[in-house]
Design an enzyme around this catalytic site. Sequence first.
Site, PDB file in Angstrom:
ATOM      1  N   ALA A 149      56.147 -92.565  -9.933  1.00 43.32           N
ATOM      2  CA  ALA A 149      57.376 -93.221 -10.391  1.00 43.32           C
ATOM      3  C   ALA A 149      58.044 -92.475 -11.540  1.00 43.32           C
ATOM      4  CB  ALA A 149      57.134 -94.666 -10.846  1.00 43.32           C
ATOM      5  N   GLY A 150      59.309 -92.192 -11.338  1.00 38.19           N
ATOM      6  CA  GLY A 150      60.136 -91.639 -12.397  1.00 38.19           C
ATOM      7  C   GLY A 150      60.448 -90.166 -12.248  1.00 38.19           C
ATOM      8  N   GLY A 187      62.170 -95.089  -9.127  1.00 41.86           N
ATOM      9  CA  GLY A 187      63.488 -94.716  -8.645  1.00 41.86           C
ATOM     10  C   GLY A 187      64.485 -94.347  -9.716  1.00 41.86           C
ATOM     11  N   LYS A 203      47.604 -98.135  -1.918  1.00 39.08           N
ATOM     12  CA  LYS A 203      48.280 -97.951  -3.206  1.00 39.08           C
ATOM     13  C   LYS A 203      48.678 -99.343  -3.675  1.00 39.08           C
ATOM     14  CE  LYS A 203      52.436 -96.487  -5.508  1.00 39.08           C
ATOM     15  NZ  LYS A 203      53.790 -95.969  -5.363  1.00 39.08           N
ATOM     16  N   ALA A 259      59.019 -89.761  -4.480  1.00 39.07           N
ATOM     17  CA  ALA A 259      59.725 -90.393  -3.361  1.00 39.07           C
ATOM     18  C   ALA A 259      61.226 -90.161  -3.548  1.00 39.07           C
ATOM     19  CB  ALA A 259      59.387 -91.882  -3.295  1.00 39.07           C
TER      20      ALA A 259
END
Lengths: 68, 68, 68, 68, 260, 260, 260, 260
Positions: E183-184, E157, E96, E205
């Site tokens: 992301a987000g 995050g 990644k 995550a």
Amino acid sequence: MRISLNGAERDLPDGATVAAAARLVGVAPDERGVAVAVEGAVVPKARWAETPIPDGARVEVVRATAGG
Amino acid sequence: MRISLNGAERDLPDGATVAAAARLVGVAPDERGVAVAVEGAVVPKARWAETPIPDGARVEVVRATAGG
Amino acid sequence: MRISLNGAERDLPDGATVAAAARLVGVAPDERGVAVAVEGAVVPKARWAETPIPDGARVEVVRATAGG
Amino acid sequence: MRISLNGAERDLPDGATVAAAARLVGVAPDERGVAVAVEGAVVPKARWAETPIPDGARVEVVRATAGG
Amino acid sequence: MDAPLTIAGEELGSRLLLGSGGFDRLDRFEAALAASGAEIVTVALRRVEDAPGGLYDVIRRAGARVLPNTAGCFTARDAVATAHLAREAFETDWVKLEVIGDRRTLLPDAVELLRAAEELVGEGFVVLAYTTDDPVLGRRLEDVGCAAVMPLGSPIGSGLGIRNPDAIELMRDAISVPLVLDAGIGTASDAALAMELGCDAVLAATAISRAREPERMATALRLAVEAGHAARRAGRTERVHHARASTSDAGLPDLTPSAG
Amino acid sequence: MDAPLTIAGEELGSRLLLGSGGFDRLDRFEAALAASGAEIVTVALRRVEDAPGGLYDVIRRAGARVLPNTAGCFTARDAVATAHLAREAFETDWVKLEVIGDRRTLLPDAVELLRAAEELVGEGFVVLAYTTDDPVLGRRLEDVGCAAVMPLGSPIGSGLGIRNPDAIELMRDAISVPLVLDAGIGTASDAALAMELGCDAVLAATAISRAREPERMATALRLAVEAGHAARRAGRTERVHHARASTSDAGLPDLTPSAG
Amino acid sequence: MDAPLTIAGEELGSRLLLGSGGFDRLDRFEAALAASGAEIVTVALRRVEDAPGGLYDVIRRAGARVLPNTAGCFTARDAVATAHLAREAFETDWVKLEVIGDRRTLLPDAVELLRAAEELVGEGFVVLAYTTDDPVLGRRLEDVGCAAVMPLGSPIGSGLGIRNPDAIELMRDAISVPLVLDAGIGTASDAALAMELGCDAVLAATAISRAREPERMATALRLAVEAGHAARRAGRTERVHHARASTSDAGLPDLTPSAG
Amino acid sequence: MDAPLTIAGEELGSRLLLGSGGFDRLDRFEAALAASGAEIVTVALRRVEDAPGGLYDVIRRAGARVLPNTAGCFTARDAVATAHLAREAFETDWVKLEVIGDRRTLLPDAVELLRAAEELVGEGFVVLAYTTDDPVLGRRLEDVGCAAVMPLGSPIGSGLGIRNPDAIELMRDAISVPLVLDAGIGTASDAALAMELGCDAVLAATAISRAREPERMATALRLAVEAGHAARRAGRTERVHHARASTSDAGLPDLTPSAG
């Protein structure tokens, strides 16, 4: 000789100048807001009269138009 | 000789190998999921035992950690 | 007699008028932008001087304040 | 007599019952999920057979249909 | 039948990818991984003193694929070197690719990203590229050979969800390889929306690791990704600006009481 | 353990309610009902000539509860009369109370709605009240005894989703009885969002019946409701306006090549 | 006192830039230009047969600066050549640099854009760069010497406004040269928002030329840009999620009628 | 020519109304009032000990009309009694009618509001009714004779802007008397949007009084209201989901350099 003038094939006398090409599309050398490129490179207005167009060249004569 | 091992200055015997450096930070050659770079270039695990570290080199021993 | 004047218990002579009560909280009859309610009902300014307050009544003397 | 049955004018014998009206629009008393109102008031199924419809009454016979 | 998500020829049973960052305990990560159903888990590479160990084994034990990231890299050169280390550490040529351009927003740098992607693809890596939501950049990443394009919904995050759904839709139109929203994502509806916009998968995550109950949130996101994917395939009803009765007025009884 | 949704003392196994409107074929409705897992299905009452029959049997066969609505009523009086008819027809005292105030938007009329609710509760009905997203009105509906409050996300059949999520959150704070998002759901992410905002359940009609594939959309919404419910309970991560690294920089290796 | 907008050392009296595209008549353009108060007007270069003439004179007569664009260019090379032509035609070294990466969305291509910007700055051009809303790319454009950065709010001509306000705010934080919101403005509130997010100016074309009354819309946008700029400087009240009384309860009279 | 805003037959020169709440100093209020251009200013009535005086004179000196509110009232009865007091104090039969249903959100109570409105209209008051964004309730308020309907954009003092623009548009369609956006305005773009949605005027209090520089924000809102009003009248361009070139490709020169 034969050039491409604003996308159209045109016959001009050998040694015809940029000024002559400009005239063909109705542009006089004293018009403001116009410019000419030969083969993608600008020919300054001051040199139109003295710059011959090579045979087969692409000539673009442009003017301001509405745009974003 | 003196190397930088994971950012810390360390004294090692001249000719010390990558395997020795890895041991210093607690990594055995059979541990999975670890890797070593000397001066930014990977040294494959199979060659740790035979690869000496140049004097003054930066050695990085890394492992998987939590991440994005 | 005892009245409630703007939420505070106050002793007034029997037969005291609305004008007297207004004076007690510093309001003269010619002040603009004020009003008085006795028991929730408006007493017009023109009648302050002549309107006695019943014993035990709730009197509210209000003025413009900043607001939404 | 003349009644309005589901919005249509219908002639019925005097004293015709709710059950008769229901039958006219194809509803048997043992069908589940249907109901009848006479002049806006429900007539329970158990009383269809014994309830005569007044002359000129509006009778509505309804069933479940698709809905929000 | 629904074709499974396929990245670089590999069929995957889940459309939710898990980032391993942000968990406070390894057992919580393990439980969340199980609940998520994820078959791909991202990890970072750090000096062994700062990397307590055990993570890699947990992932392998769960049968999931390790996807090393290049988090923390600000240049193509660093990202490429990190990919080399990761290939050695994890015996995988998947990576990644993150090349960050700004420390505060952690937004990617288009130029370095593209450079690194091209180089790594040339070396045989399977590159999943973390990118902005720019369809033209995404198309360029596909053109240099990336196996998947991973646009952000909002900064890493942040939990702000998908700030520009139009952009994700334009990416879908522009890109043929798998599109993975990265992301987000903050919660289930964000993940469902990503899939409805045409993403093939979602990576989460922080949404999981920093939820009050990570395991339950992992379940929520697994369901949400399935829900959004099914909704996309089902073809949603169009939006209309006034009401459209779901109950017809035809046959409405007249229940006016009698005048008498 | 998660407590099941309970309305008027009745425990329900599903938090998705299905509206029966808008399906072009009864078998499609039946398949969607099965896929949705819904245990409550709304129906309307219409003159038998306009109500082809069969619907009631399909719902009963599926073991679901019939929830008659009062769609098409513009006054408390009509709504109450319709509820009476429904009680007779379906042997249920449950009613989804709709009192409409405007033909074009099909938005509810607060005054007539409240009046009808009070009267029907007084007669022993279990009233689920379709309402605007006004928390004060919702609280009044609860105060007069409604068993559930059903705010709209956007106009009926519009598919515009939840236009004012803040309002739904305020309703959740204000109201103790079950809150069922009704009207406006267009796709999975809308349903997930409703649950995340604190709704106890979602009712979908047009979203399913007018999807290209109703059965698949029913599955999508079932999953989405579960996802949103789990996400609500899991406690989402907070929103932050800049990035928050999901990978720590601690222990980042220095991979600069040697100068030589 | 408010410092005027200054681009490349030139002080400007207006924060609204006008695009000349889309007008159906030159006199309407002229009226809109006057109403807008704009001092910078973009134009394109086209073959004289397709460029009726008159436009340049109208702009000069109004005392505005001509800002030639490179619309229609898909490569750095074409954009640079177009800038050369424009310099010759209009005796200006200012250029609005557009390098498009996709014909359908007209979104810019980061790589070619940056390349062209660097080259033109090197040749002494004053480059105003039309870009995505990517703060990192914006910063790179500033770093190579662009005089202004012009992020899009949404695709050219779409009228969709600012799809990602967060991104524009991040650009403002990242970039020191003037930030000019370009593309996507549809109406007054969009322009006000752009300024509130920290933009120094707004460019509008379609919003004005395709409004029903272009002249009036030009007035509206002029006012909106001033309004948004003033609001930014005034420092808005913070957002709070519940109510905050604007009227105090202190001193609320008790107006209960007497019990008797 | 634009018809001026007319409420109850009174022509007004400004479409911005000012709430007097929240200012920390009377001179700041006075400066903001001048900058706003407002001709109507709301005030509350409080016991004289809690109402320092001077406010009424400042408003009168500015030539503005005092609009007393009924803030703090939770019942129709209290609101009506407060209106009576206000009529006596200010010699005006205009009243901004607020009947609150919840202390925390300060949202209006539909039932009591409607009751108070009907009673006050019957007594000859000119009632401007603060209401939710419910078009049906708004229509009822008009039907009982309110002179203006004042929907909220978001809770009082929240600064959250217009949370449900669709609802405001529906109100515009439903209501003929002046529509004044009240509550929630945070900054200029909110005010412009209100007007674009079809409001006839905007009332701002907190947005101005709690801005860092109230006077400048008053100017911003004055301009924004004008901008939004002009934009509404100008007829905005439609929204399209892909780009629409503002520069035509017709006549694009071919600037390819010669092959040689």
